[in-house]
Design a protein around this motif. Structure first.
Motif, PDB file in Angstrom:
ATOM      1  N   ILE B 217       0.828  -1.202   0.000  1.00 23.82           N
ATOM      2  CA  ILE B 217       0.000   0.000   0.000  1.00 23.82           C
ATOM      3  C   ILE B 217       0.862   1.251   0.000  1.00 23.82           C
ATOM      4  N   ALA B 218       2.134   1.087   0.298  1.00 24.68           N
ATOM      5  CA  ALA B 218       3.022   2.248   0.211  1.00 24.68           C
ATOM      6  C   ALA B 218       4.463   1.757   0.189  1.00 24.68           C
ATOM      7  N   GLN B 219       5.315   2.527  -0.421  1.00 24.32           N
ATOM      8  CA  GLN B 219       6.740   2.229  -0.379  1.00 24.32           C
ATOM      9  C   GLN B 219       7.518   3.515  -0.551  1.00 24.32           C
ATOM     10  N   GLY B 220       8.611   3.637   0.192  1.00 20.20           N
ATOM     11  CA  GLY B 220       9.426   4.833   0.017  1.00 20.20           C
ATOM     12  C   GLY B 220      10.262   5.143   1.238  1.00 20.20           C
ATOM     13  N   GLU B 221      10.667   6.393   1.330  1.00 23.07           N
ATOM     14  CA  GLU B 221      11.468   6.842   2.464  1.00 23.07           C
ATOM     15  C   GLU B 221      10.624   6.760   3.739  1.00 23.07           C
ATOM     16  N   PRO B 222      11.235   6.502   4.875  1.00 25.93           N
ATOM     17  CA  PRO B 222      10.469   6.338   6.114  1.00 25.93           C
ATOM     18  C   PRO B 222       9.537   7.510   6.414  1.00 25.93           C
ATOM     19  N   GLN B 223      10.048   8.727   6.327  1.00 28.12           N
ATOM     20  CA  GLN B 223       9.221   9.877   6.692  1.00 28.12           C
ATOM     21  C   GLN B 223       7.991   9.989   5.802  1.00 28.12           C
ATOM     22  N   ALA B 224       8.184   9.732   4.525  1.00 26.64           N
ATOM     23  CA  ALA B 224       7.060   9.825   3.592  1.00 26.64           C
ATOM     24  C   ALA B 224       6.047   8.727   3.883  1.00 26.64           C
ATOM     25  N   VAL B 225       6.544   7.543   4.148  1.00 31.47           N
ATOM     26  CA  VAL B 225       5.653   6.389   4.347  1.00 31.47           C
ATOM     27  C   VAL B 225       4.796   6.554   5.603  1.00 31.47           C
TER      28      VAL B 225
END
Lengths: 336, 242
Positions: B217-225
């Motif tokens: 459902i989401a993937q990316g940098e920690p802060q963005a996720v």
């Protein structure tokens, strides 16, 4: 490090002294022991040796075999038949007997490990194959079926080591050498790469696999080594008793007898099978003598006695007598 | 950075349940990659497919340029993937040292070499002083580190850690985080971890993949996720942001 250095690496001085005393005592025992005691000692060494072989499968690699009489019987029958039919001596017979037993072990192992038959189901498979052999040999004309295979016997003045024809003392020293070799060999195996992988499989097979161990391969090695070693005892059995009956040799009670020693002594330990053989066979013979002296005739007393021993060990010393004794004597054989 | 692990459209179905549904992602070499998500999201199933316990019903897994899906666990380990279990499974009756020697023997024939390597690994994981104890006598935090040590001793290129922080106190979590970060920095070890302890995830991961019902459902940098609305709704909850 040298071979010897590696073997005794980490062994305490006390254990070495104990081993030395035991070795000397066993070496000179026939000089002191009478005929009867010698036959008891032969029986003890026989069970100590086979117990060690069985322990490789169960104690090291965690595979419970309840059909080790199969390998004894195959070794015994192969060597005896070659001797009776072709006059081939037991040492040459070994060259056939051992591969036959190893093949039988490999067959059971392949069936079980390839098709993931584990735990009690594996144990049942070992019983089944042994029973199959018992019934099969009952009808095998080449080995005289159920009427039994007999080796020619005469009065021996000397000991013919090459043909294993001779007096009990010869068998005693052969079994002593075999037991000593098995002990040292098992120690070497345990300390090797194989030994580590076996114990990992025994402890947790799935975790062992995810640590990169080809568990099928190493379990097969355990079965084949154990079966081969056991078949040697079978050859000695044949030439010591000079008669073989499928009903006796392959009987399940024989398989059970084999495993009682190591269980009582301590599964997975190196001293366990030896100590267990001494305790069980020794005490059973004492019991027999006491009963005979009292004029009591109790057939099956030995079996009842074995049952009581087993019960006692399971309840009081679930790891076996040796780990407890080692702690008491200040010998710390780590559960290797 | 080159790709070390590439998962493309893998699925796994258990009877009616689609545990992992056409999942794809890539882990670059040297990364620390976290997989998070609610219970039953398919995280451990994903690990089991990578580690060879399960064969995916479809899709491919490529490790160091070679397809590995469907290989047995021991073969996967020999290719260079070490793993730990969510519920720890050290070899209980073996000493701590012997546990790690088993791992070290994978690529070493001699026990002497393996022991030297095992002791190095134990030092790194703060278990050296406990090397003679039986694994069964260790506390849970120690057993968790022992699992990491055993996996690490097989010289993996990729380490799969299944909830190694679960059940640990914050100080113990920080200790493992520090160890893993050091390992990653010094040896370039790539780490994929499943974790619920967000404190550890945020401190370690360069990339986060969030799974729910077997789907990303989401993937990316920690802060963005962690600020992603879908992630907050399905997993973290609004209070995680406070």
């Amino acid at each position: 490090m040298t071979m010897l250095g590696r073997l005794i690496d980490g062994v305490s001085v006390r254990v070495l002294i104990l081993l030395g005393v035991l070795a000397v005592a066993l070496l000179i025992a026939p000089l002191i022991a009478g005929d009867y005691l010698l036959t008891v000692l032969i029986l003890i060494l026989y069970f100590a040796y086979i117990g060690q072989a069985w322990n490789i499968m169960m104690g090291f690699a965690g595979q419970l075999s309840l059909g080790h009489a199969l390998y004894v019987g195959l070794g015994a029958y192969t060597a005896a038949a070659l001797y009776v039919h072709f006059g081939i001596g037991p040492w040459l017979g070994l060259l056939v007997a051992v591969p036959v037993a190893a093949l039988a072990g490999a067959f059971i192992g392949f069936l079980a490990f390839r098709f993931k038959v584990g735990g009690v189901y594996f144990a049942i498979l070992t019983i089944a194959v042994c029973e199959f052999a018992r019934v099969g040999f009952d009808h095998l004309a080449w080995t005289r079926g159920s009427s039994g295979l007999f080796l020619p016997v005469s009065q021996y003045s000397g000991n013919d080591l090459w043909h294993l024809r001779g007096r009990p003392v010869m068998f005693y020293y052969i079994l002593l050498a075999a037991t000593a070799l098995a002990f040292v060999g098992c120690r070497a195996l345990l300390q090797s790469r194989i030994g580590y992988f076996w114990r990992a499989i025994r402890e947790d097979e799935e975790a062992a696999r995810s640590t990169g161990i080809d568990t099928f391969h190493y379990k097969m090695i355990a079965v084949v080594i154990s079966a081969s070693m056991t078949s040697f005892a079978g050859v000695i059995y044949a030439f010591y008793y000079n008669n073989l009956f499928p009903e006796q040799v392959f009987h399940i009670s024989r398989s059970i007898e084999i495993i009682l020693g190591p269980i009582v002594g301590g599964v997975g330990t190196l001293f366990g099978p030896i100590l267990g053989a001494f305790v069980l066979t020794g005490l059973a013979e004492i019991l027999n003598n006491v009963l005979a002296a009292l004029g009591i005739d109790l057939p099956g007393a030995k079996q009842v006695f074995y049952g009581i021993c087993l019960l006692f060990v399971i309840m009081a010393l679930p790891d076996g007598v040796w780990p407890w004794l080692a702690r008491r004597m200040g010998l710390s054989e780590r559960s290797k | 950075m080159s790709t070390l692990l590439k998962v493309e459209g893998i699925s796994k179905r258990f009877r009616g349940l689609l545990a992992v549904d056409r999942l794809s992602f890539e882990v670059p070499k040297g990364a620390i990659f976290a997989v998070i998500g609610p219970n039953g999201a398919g995280k451990t199933t994903l690990f089991n497919m990578i580690a060879g316990v399960y064969t995916p019903d479809g899709g491919t897994i490529t490790f160091r340029g070679e397809r590995i899906e469907g290989l047995t666990p021991d073969k996967v380990c020999r290719r260079g993937i070490g793993r730990t279990y969510q519920i720890v499974r050290p070899f209980p009756a073996l000493s701590v040292e012997d546990n790690v020697i088993v791992g070290a023997l994978l690529h070493r024939n001699g026990v002497v070499d393996a022991r030297a390597h095992a002791l190095d690994v134990l030092r790194r994981l703060d278990l050296y002083d406990k090397r003679a104890q039986l694994a069964s006598s260790l506390t849970l935090p120690d057993r968790k580190r022992l699992e990491v040590a055993r996996a690490l001793a097989t010289d993996p290129k990729l380490l799969l850690l299944d909830e190694v922080m679960a059940g640990l106190r914050p100080t113990e979590t920080d200790r493992i985080v520090a160890i893993l970060r050091e390992l990653n920095r010094e040896t370039g070890l790539t780490i994929v971890l499943i974790e619920h302890v967000m404190r550890a995830v945020m401190a370690l991961a360069g990339q986060i993949l969030v799974l729910n019902h077997g789907k990303p459902i989401a993937q990316g940098e920690p802060q963005a996720v962690v600020h992603d609305k879908a992630v907050i709704d399905s997993y973290l909850g609004a209070e995680a942001l406070s």
